[in-house]
Design a protein around this motif. Structure first.
Motif, mmCIF file in Angstrom:
data_model
loop_
_atom_site.group_PDB
_atom_site.id
_atom_site.type_symbol
_atom_site.label_atom_id
_atom_site.label_comp_id
_atom_site.label_asym_id
_atom_site.label_seq_id
_atom_site.Cartn_x
_atom_site.Cartn_y
_atom_site.Cartn_z
ATOM 1 N N VAL A 43 0.837 -1.203 0.000
ATOM 2 C CA VAL A 43 0.000 0.000 0.000
ATOM 3 C C VAL A 43 0.870 1.250 0.000
ATOM 4 C CG1 VAL A 43 -1.653 1.331 1.391
ATOM 5 C CG2 VAL A 43 -2.004 -1.120 1.039
ATOM 6 N N GLN A 44 1.935 1.231 0.794
ATOM 7 C CA GLN A 44 2.856 2.365 0.842
ATOM 8 C C GLN A 44 3.485 2.613 -0.538
ATOM 9 O OE1 GLN A 44 6.486 1.877 3.196
ATOM 10 N NE2 GLN A 44 5.891 3.737 4.291
ATOM 11 N N PHE A 45 3.872 1.532 -1.222
ATOM 12 C CA PHE A 45 4.439 1.651 -2.567
ATOM 13 C C PHE A 45 3.434 2.299 -3.513
ATOM 14 C CE2 PHE A 45 4.953 -0.074 -6.852
ATOM 15 C CZ PHE A 45 6.256 0.286 -7.127
ATOM 16 N N VAL A 46 2.225 1.785 -3.539
ATOM 17 C CA VAL A 46 1.201 2.300 -4.452
ATOM 18 C C VAL A 46 0.882 3.760 -4.139
ATOM 19 C CG1 VAL A 46 -1.221 2.068 -5.154
ATOM 20 C CG2 VAL A 46 0.210 0.040 -4.948
ATOM 21 N N LEU A 47 0.749 4.096 -2.872
ATOM 22 C CA LEU A 47 0.419 5.477 -2.509
ATOM 23 C C LEU A 47 1.545 6.453 -2.844
ATOM 24 C CD1 LEU A 47 -1.428 5.022 0.909
ATOM 25 C CD2 LEU A 47 -2.410 5.659 -1.296
ATOM 26 N N LEU A 48 2.780 6.079 -2.529
ATOM 27 C CA LEU A 48 3.894 6.992 -2.813
ATOM 28 C C LEU A 48 4.127 7.157 -4.319
ATOM 29 C CD1 LEU A 48 6.409 6.066 0.013
ATOM 30 C CD2 LEU A 48 5.135 8.192 -0.250
#
Length: 174
Positions: free
Chosen positions: A10-15
């Motif tokens: 999720v962090q990857f997709v959001l950033l």
């Protein structure tokens, strides 16, 4: 998929989404650029495997290259950050060592530790990125100004994101 991997996905997709959709068009005085996607590599767990870290650095950099049409410049700079990160963590190891729950983030490690860690790695990323983009050391004064402004801009945005979204640990802010 366990919750730990899900959080990083999720962090990857959001950033990446934040970088491509918003930060791409956000420039301060034609000098400061924000590359918030580097936060993905900076915020990964301390004990992550080095090969996996390099692969994730390449994947995150090449993802940005696909949207920016920059032919591997972001991938090279991000892989360099992934390569330097374990050495930086070793240099900054606290006297008592790292705890199992520690992450390289502001809430768990404190201001002084996090600012040293992030500023050095962000500077290395931006230095590599801008000089590869120029294909040499032309316009060195303006390029150094871009590096410094972009490091400060990116660092500030990453601190704000951490204060908004990272949970405070028991050790709190030091």
């Amino acid at each position: 998929m366990n919750s730990f991997r899900f959080v990083h996905l999720v962090q990857f997709v959001l950033l990446m989404s934040l970088q491509v959709l918003l930060m791409r068009n956000l420039v301060l005085w034609q000098t400061g650029f924000c590359f918030v996607y580097v936060g993905f590599i900076l915020f990964l767990p301390i004990d992550i495997d080095k090969i996996l870290l390099l692969v994730l650095g390449f994947i995150s950099g090449i993802t940005i290259d696909l949207f920016y049409d920059t032919a591997g410049v972001h991938a090279a700079a991000t892989v360099l950050v992934a390569y330097l990160r374990p050495s930086m963590l070793k240099i900054l190891t606290p006297r008592d060592g790292y705890e199992v729950t520690d992450t390289p983030a502001l809430p768990s490690m404190g201001w002084r530790w996090y600012l040293t860690y992030s500023v050095v790695l962000l500077f290395a990323h931006h230095f590599t990125l801008f000089f590869l983009e120029l294909n040499g050391f032309k316009l060195i004064g303006f390029t150094l100004a871009k590096i410094i402004a972009s490091t400060l801009f990116t660092g500030t945005v990453l601190v704000i994101l951490q204060m908004l979204f990272f949970e405070k640990r028991a050790r709190g802010f030091r």
